[in-house]
Design a protein around this motif. Structure first.
Motif, PDB file in Angstrom:
ATOM      1  N   ARG A  26      37.432  47.112  50.876  1.00 36.28           N
ATOM      2  CA  ARG A  26      36.235  47.952  50.943  1.00 36.28           C
ATOM      3  C   ARG A  26      35.202  47.257  51.825  1.00 36.28           C
ATOM      4  O   ARG A  26      35.307  46.062  52.098  1.00 36.28           O
ATOM      5  CB  ARG A  26      35.654  48.197  49.560  1.00 36.28           C
ATOM      6  CG  ARG A  26      35.113  46.945  48.920  1.00 36.28           C
ATOM      7  CD  ARG A  26      34.473  47.234  47.573  1.00 36.28           C
ATOM      8  NE  ARG A  26      33.854  46.043  47.060  1.00 36.28           N
ATOM      9  CZ  ARG A  26      34.449  45.163  46.278  1.00 36.28           C
ATOM     10  NH1 ARG A  26      35.688  45.344  45.902  1.00 36.28           N
ATOM     11  NH2 ARG A  26      33.801  44.106  45.855  1.00 36.28           N
ATOM     12  N   ARG A  28      31.061  47.099  51.711  1.00 37.55           N
ATOM     13  CA  ARG A  28      29.776  47.473  51.131  1.00 37.55           C
ATOM     14  C   ARG A  28      28.664  47.015  52.075  1.00 37.55           C
ATOM     15  O   ARG A  28      28.807  45.987  52.760  1.00 37.55           O
ATOM     16  CB  ARG A  28      29.604  46.832  49.759  1.00 37.55           C
ATOM     17  CG  ARG A  28      30.612  47.360  48.753  1.00 37.55           C
ATOM     18  CD  ARG A  28      30.369  46.823  47.385  1.00 37.55           C
ATOM     19  NE  ARG A  28      30.316  45.350  47.431  1.00 37.55           N
ATOM     20  CZ  ARG A  28      30.492  44.572  46.388  1.00 37.55           C
ATOM     21  NH1 ARG A  28      30.714  45.099  45.207  1.00 37.55           N
ATOM     22  NH2 ARG A  28      30.440  43.268  46.501  1.00 37.55           N
ATOM     23  N   SER A  63      30.453  52.166  48.885  1.00 38.11           N
ATOM     24  CA  SER A  63      31.223  51.515  49.933  1.00 38.11           C
ATOM     25  C   SER A  63      31.284  52.422  51.156  1.00 38.11           C
ATOM     26  O   SER A  63      31.223  53.648  51.044  1.00 38.11           O
ATOM     27  CB  SER A  63      32.640  51.220  49.445  1.00 38.11           C
ATOM     28  OG  SER A  63      32.613  50.244  48.436  1.00 38.11           O
TER      29      SER A  63
END
Length: 163
Positions: A26, A28, A63
């Motif tokens: 992911r 972020r 995300s």
């Protein structure tokens, strides 16, 4: 500015999202800011622009993901970066930190056909069984130590003459 005309800074954001997604699963905004060594507000502004261009999926506190087009562009930038980094470290023997800096700046401007020449030369250095390249101070360039001078390929070379 079309979606394919991006500043070097926006390309860096795409590339960072690409690598974080690949490494961490992911991306972020906080991780993007840390990786790029920028403020969170800068990340937010860039993410909004990239989302408007249809290159990422972005919502505050979530995300970030690349769209198909964003992934395509980020992948191309990443390939350029990795090819340049490999060339600088493995072929030229440049220290990793300096090589990273140059790869990051050159990936935005190098044309595909010139990059292809870098890649082909790097492949040559890996395939030639007696390559052992040296960089001459006289600026003559590379030469094969098996030959002892710049010139025709040695008898051990498995590459075509068109290289």
């Amino acid at each position: 500015m079309s979606t394919t005309e991006l500043s070097a800074s926006l390309e860096d954001y795409l590339e960072t999202i690409f690598f974080l997604s690949r490494e961490e699963g992911r991306a972020r905004p906080k991780e993007i800011a840390e990786r790029m060594k920028v403020r969170a507000a800068s990340v937010t502004g860039a993410l909004k622009v990239l989302a408007e261009k249809g290159l990422i999926n972005y919502a505050p506190y979530s995300s970030v993901t690349l769209t198909d087009e964003g992934c395509k562009i980020a992948g191309k930038i990443a390939v350029k970066h990795e090819a340049l980094l490999h060339f600088f470290t493995q072929v030229l023997g440049v220290e990793a930190v300096e090589a990273e800096e140059f790869a990051c700046s050159m990936e935005h401007t190098i044309s595909d056909h010139i990059l292809q020449r870098f890649v082909r030369f790097a492949e040559y250095t890996e395939k030639c069984p007696s390559f052992n390249a040296s960089w001459l101070e006289s600026a003559e360039g590379y030469f094969c130590k098996a030959q002892g001078k710049a010139g025709p390929r040695c008898g051990k070379c498995r590459l075509s003459e068109s290289f």
